[in-house]
Design an enzyme around this catalytic site. Structure first.
Site, PDB file in Angstrom:
ATOM      1  CG  PHE A  58     -79.092 -14.624 -16.131  1.00  0.00           C
ATOM      2  CD1 PHE A  58     -79.454 -14.856 -17.515  1.00  0.00           C
ATOM      3  CD2 PHE A  58     -77.657 -14.476 -15.673  1.00  0.00           C
ATOM      4  CE1 PHE A  58     -78.327 -15.393 -18.234  1.00  0.00           C
ATOM      5  CE2 PHE A  58     -76.749 -14.924 -16.720  1.00  0.00           C
ATOM      6  CZ  PHE A  58     -76.953 -15.289 -17.710  1.00  0.00           C
ATOM      7  CG  HIS A  59     -84.622 -18.320 -15.598  1.00  0.00           C
ATOM      8  ND1 HIS A  59     -84.383 -19.651 -15.286  1.00  0.00           N
ATOM      9  CD2 HIS A  59     -85.250 -17.738 -14.332  1.00  0.00           C
ATOM     10  CE1 HIS A  59     -84.719 -19.812 -14.241  1.00  0.00           C
ATOM     11  NE2 HIS A  59     -85.140 -18.884 -13.360  1.00  0.00           N
ATOM     12  N   PRO A  60     -82.207 -17.017 -19.276  1.00  0.00           N
ATOM     13  CG  PRO A  60     -80.823 -18.507 -20.548  1.00  0.00           C
ATOM     14  CD  PRO A  60     -81.485 -18.577 -19.106  1.00  0.00           C
ATOM     15  CB  CYS A  61     -85.817 -14.097 -21.347  1.00  0.00           C
ATOM     16  SG  CYS A  61     -85.407 -13.229 -19.783  1.00  0.00           S
ATOM     17  CB  THR A 100     -88.716 -17.104 -16.736  1.00  0.00           C
ATOM     18  OG1 THR A 100     -88.227 -18.462 -16.931  1.00  0.00           O
ATOM     19  CG2 THR A 100     -87.455 -16.127 -16.612  1.00  0.00           C
TER      20      THR A 100
END
Length: 123
Positions: A58-61, A100
C-alpha cells in the site's frame, strides 16, 4: 530506506514515545523474524533481502481524510484554520487499489483551480 527505518526505531526508543511503544516488545525480530539471519536484529543485508522480496502492499494515505467530520473540507482547507490546505494522498478516505500517482495528480489539479478561484475572488 534502510537508514530511514533505523532512524524510526531510534525515535521510538526515545521518551515519551518509549512509554507508548515498547520497541523491545514489538522488536524488529518479531516483526520481520523470517528475514533475520541473526538474533541481534536485521542487518543491512537482511533489510535489502526484505525489500527485494517483500513488495509493499500500500501507499500511505488517509491520515487527514477529506470529509465533513474529518480534517479537510471539499476545498482542501483544514477545518479550524485559515489559509492552510492539504493537497496530497493523505486526504484520500481509502487507499486506492492501484498506484496513487494519478489520483494525487487529479487532486493537485483540482486544488490548484480552487486556490486560484479563492485568490481571484471568483468563487
Amino acid at each position: 530506506m534502510i537508514s530511514s527505518l533505523k532512524l524510526c526505531r531510534e525515535i521510538l526508543k526515545q521518551p515519551p514515545l518509549n512509554t507508548i511503544y515498547d520497541v523491545k516488545e514489538i522488536g524488529i525480530n518479531d516483526e520481520f523474524g523470517q528475514w533475520c539471519t541473526n538474533g541481534d536484529g536485521m542487518s543491512d543485508e537482511d533489510w535489502e533481502r526484505y525489500f527485494v522480496n517483500q513488495p509493499l502492499a500500500f501507499h500511505p494515505c488517509g491520515t487527514v481524510k477529506m470529509a465533513p467530520d474529518e480534517v479537510v473540507n471539499h476545498r482542501f482547507q483544514v477545518y479550524g484554520t485559515k489559509n492552510l490546505r492539504v493537497v496530497d494522498a493523505s486526504i484520500f478516505p481509502y487507499i486506492p487499489s492501484g498506484n496513487t500517482n494519478a489520483p494525487t495528480a487529479v487532486v493537485a489539479w483540482r486544488a490548484s483551480r480552487l486556490i486560484f478561484e479563492d485568490y481571484m475572488g471568483t468563487r
